[in-house]
Design a protein around this motif. Sequence first.
Motif, short mmCIF file in Angstrom:
data_model
loop_
_atom_site.label_atom_id
_atom_site.label_comp_id
_atom_site.label_asym_id
_atom_site.label_seq_id
_atom_site.Cartn_x
_atom_site.Cartn_y
_atom_site.Cartn_z
N LEU A 34 -120.87 -33.33 43.05
CA LEU A 34 -121.56 -34.50 42.48
C LEU A 34 -122.43 -34.09 41.30
CD1 LEU A 34 -122.54 -36.44 45.70
CD2 LEU A 34 -120.88 -37.17 43.97
N ALA A 35 -123.14 -32.98 41.45
CA ALA A 35 -123.98 -32.49 40.35
C ALA A 35 -123.13 -32.16 39.12
CB ALA A 35 -124.78 -31.27 40.80
N ARG A 36 -121.90 -31.75 39.35
CA ARG A 36 -120.98 -31.47 38.24
C ARG A 36 -120.42 -32.76 37.65
NH1 ARG A 36 -115.41 -28.98 39.79
NH2 ARG A 36 -115.16 -31.18 40.21
N ASP A 37 -120.23 -33.76 38.50
CA ASP A 37 -119.62 -35.03 38.07
C ASP A 37 -120.55 -35.90 37.23
OD1 ASP A 37 -117.29 -34.40 39.49
OD2 ASP A 37 -117.73 -35.76 41.17
N VAL A 38 -121.88 -35.72 37.32
CA VAL A 38 -122.82 -36.67 36.69
C VAL A 38 -122.61 -36.85 35.20
CG1 VAL A 38 -124.64 -36.46 38.41
CG2 VAL A 38 -124.70 -35.02 36.39
N ILE A 39 -122.08 -35.85 34.52
CA ILE A 39 -121.94 -35.98 33.06
C ILE A 39 -120.77 -36.86 32.65
CG2 ILE A 39 -123.10 -33.78 32.60
CD1 ILE A 39 -120.30 -32.61 32.01
N ASP A 40 -119.93 -37.26 33.62
CA ASP A 40 -118.82 -38.17 33.31
C ASP A 40 -119.32 -39.60 33.45
OD1 ASP A 40 -116.38 -39.28 32.75
OD2 ASP A 40 -115.43 -38.67 34.62
N SER A 91 -115.10 -37.32 40.53
CA SER A 91 -113.81 -36.68 40.26
C SER A 91 -112.89 -36.85 41.46
CB SER A 91 -114.02 -35.19 39.99
OG SER A 91 -114.49 -34.54 41.16
N ALA A 92 -111.61 -36.67 41.23
CA ALA A 92 -110.63 -36.73 42.32
C ALA A 92 -110.96 -35.67 43.37
CB ALA A 92 -109.22 -36.54 41.77
N GLN A 93 -111.42 -34.53 42.93
CA GLN A 93 -111.77 -33.45 43.86
C GLN A 93 -112.93 -33.87 44.77
OE1 GLN A 93 -112.95 -29.79 41.96
NE2 GLN A 93 -112.78 -28.63 43.86
N THR A 94 -113.93 -34.52 44.21
CA THR A 94 -115.06 -34.98 45.01
C THR A 94 -114.60 -36.01 46.02
OG1 THR A 94 -116.55 -34.57 43.15
CG2 THR A 94 -117.37 -35.99 44.91
#
Length: 157
Positions: A34-40, A91-94
């Motif tokens: 989630l921390a990685r996804d926030v920039i999308d 993301s799909a991974q999340t």
Amino acid sequence: MKDLPVFEGLFGGGKSKSVVQDITASQDRIAFLLARDVIDISDGEWGNREWVELAVNHELDPNEDLRSSTQAIVLARHPNRHLEALGFRLSAQTKMELAGLRAKMDAAGQGRWTIADIVLDRGGTYTFSFRHEDPPRINGDLLHMPLKGYLERYNAR
């Protein structure tokens, strides 16, 4: 430090510590993703913003792991600017990790949750809470937005 209120005393008396550790590891992984996804973000570019906190309301179909609906908000700001609430995409991974977490919890005797509410701050503290009720958006209430007004609630703390 992690806040895991849903697991306090949950697996006492006979449940393996490895089950709890596996579920906790899944939650750690989801928090990282989630921390990685926030920039999308949904509208515009991330730019030089820094995020403060994120909140996710994720629904999964009771019978199907691939059918989901998500409302995700990140509170972020450009340097020296006011905090703003921005929608972002998982993301799909999340989403796959969330379905995997549900399967692990179900295998541990906790049932198939349908709604997960997650809050994560920039320092890494997170909470997960789960419900086993009909997921409103998946069941047709496309205007169900439990995170509406999140910035105002955050500022009022």
